[in-house]
Design an enzyme around this catalytic site. Structure first.
Site, mmCIF file in Angstrom:
data_model
loop_
_atom_site.group_PDB
_atom_site.id
_atom_site.type_symbol
_atom_site.label_atom_id
_atom_site.label_comp_id
_atom_site.label_asym_id
_atom_site.label_seq_id
_atom_site.Cartn_x
_atom_site.Cartn_y
_atom_site.Cartn_z
ATOM 1 N N GLU A 53 -9.947 -0.242 4.770
ATOM 2 C CA GLU A 53 -10.550 0.369 5.942
ATOM 3 C C GLU A 53 -11.884 -0.299 6.314
ATOM 4 O O GLU A 53 -12.488 -1.004 5.495
ATOM 5 C CB GLU A 53 -10.788 1.862 5.671
ATOM 6 C CG GLU A 53 -9.527 2.650 5.325
ATOM 7 C CD GLU A 53 -8.628 2.952 6.516
ATOM 8 O OE1 GLU A 53 -8.550 2.113 7.434
ATOM 9 O OE2 GLU A 53 -7.992 4.019 6.528
ATOM 10 N N ASN B 14 -7.875 0.451 13.956
ATOM 11 C CA ASN B 14 -9.293 0.286 13.624
ATOM 12 C C ASN B 14 -9.575 -1.072 12.990
ATOM 13 O O ASN B 14 -10.662 -1.308 12.478
ATOM 14 C CB ASN B 14 -9.749 1.410 12.689
ATOM 15 C CG ASN B 14 -8.966 1.443 11.382
ATOM 16 O OD1 ASN B 14 -8.067 0.633 11.160
ATOM 17 N ND2 ASN B 14 -9.289 2.381 10.518
ATOM 18 N N ASP C 141 0.838 -1.198 0.000
ATOM 19 C CA ASP C 141 0.000 0.000 0.000
ATOM 20 C C ASP C 141 0.873 1.249 0.000
ATOM 21 O O ASP C 141 2.097 1.172 0.135
ATOM 22 C CB ASP C 141 -0.941 0.016 1.210
ATOM 23 C CG ASP C 141 -0.209 -0.163 2.546
ATOM 24 O OD1 ASP C 141 1.040 -0.143 2.572
ATOM 25 O OD2 ASP C 141 -0.882 -0.327 3.574
ATOM 26 N N HIS D 82 -7.933 -2.324 10.365
ATOM 27 C CA HIS D 82 -7.701 -2.408 8.925
ATOM 28 C C HIS D 82 -6.533 -3.333 8.586
ATOM 29 O O HIS D 82 -5.643 -3.560 9.393
ATOM 30 C CB HIS D 82 -7.541 -1.015 8.295
ATOM 31 C CG HIS D 82 -6.245 -0.320 8.560
ATOM 32 N ND1 HIS D 82 -6.096 1.035 8.411
ATOM 33 C CD2 HIS D 82 -5.012 -0.759 8.958
ATOM 34 C CE1 HIS D 82 -4.866 1.383 8.687
ATOM 35 N NE2 HIS D 82 -4.184 0.310 9.019
#
Length: 242
Positions: free
Chosen positions: A143, A136, A67, A138
């Protein structure tokens, strides 16, 4: 997903590296995908050490980027590429022709996604995928709420990611979009390793283990993978009922 808890970050890093060494020695020209960030640093440094001891050779391997922050490349300190080149590729003099990253500064980001998908089809499947888990939940920059059916794609960053991502930069940096491999590509990988360390991640680790597969917590998708490992240090596992 097999859960492995190790005594401390160093031991987790070492054992993770040993899994990669085994996989590369079995397939020296395999395709590898490695996460950037603070968590994999110990693993990468152990791998570099073992290359020097002639226990493993990455010269025939191909590498695909996981990424990147949109608008950054390997020359931007704090970018994913900058980290991987600094910690691994440049240290080992990996041939640039064996490395494929998203050009996150390109005007045609969808075209970059297509190029990356094609690179994986040509050289894949991914043999070893080393991932981290976001605060979170991810995976890479997939996401919460993202479709599990996607391959490479551009994503609007979650507010948690925008906030936590600031730790990689010396000054406040605008982070709005990312470009990332998709969960389908993780599911098709031969070996997936999800590394998590530190007490700050203990809550999200607990949620990951307790929840069924849900797009609200992307990391749970790895429960569907037949050869995935959750690699934890004791702090990350400190509130688990193990």
């Amino acid at each position: 997903m097999e859960i492995c808890v190790y005594e401390g970050y160093d031991e987790m890093s070492k054992q993770s590296a040993e899994m990669i060494i085994k996989a590369v020695n079995e397939k020296p020209d395999g395709l590898l995908c490695i996460a950037a960030g603070s968590t994999p640093t110990g693993t990468l440094r152990y791998l570099v050490q073992e290359v020097k001891r002639n226990r493993v050779d990455f010269s025939k391997c191909k590498f695909v980027g996981l990424d990147e922050w949109v608008g950054m490349d390997r020359h931007d300190e704090g970018s994913c590429q900058h980290y991987l080149y600094s910690e691994f590729f440049d240290v080992l003099n990996i041939n640039q022709e064996n490395i494929h990253f998203f050009d996150a500064k390109a005007e045609d980001l969808e075209g970059e996604c297509k190029k990356t998908d094609e690179f994986i089809v040509e050289h894949g499947p991914i043999n070893v995928c080393l991932l981290g888990l976001g605060m979170n939940g991810h995976l890479a920059l997939n996401e919460p709420g993202i479709s599990f059916e996607l391959s490479s794609h551009v994503v609007d960053l979650d507010n948690t990611t925008k906030k936590v991502g600031q730790k990689y930069f010396n000054e406040v940096t605008e982070l709005s979009k990312g470009i990332t491999l998709g969960c389908q590509q993780f599911l098709h990988a031969e070996l997936v390793m999800l590394q998590v360390n530190g007490s700050k991640k203990s809550e999200i680790v607990k949620k990951l283990i307790e929840n069924d597969v849900t797009t609200k917590l992307p990391g749970t998708i790895l429960k569907k993978h037949q050869n995935s490992f959750l690699l934890l240090d004791e702090e990350a596992a400190e509130i688990l009922p193990l």
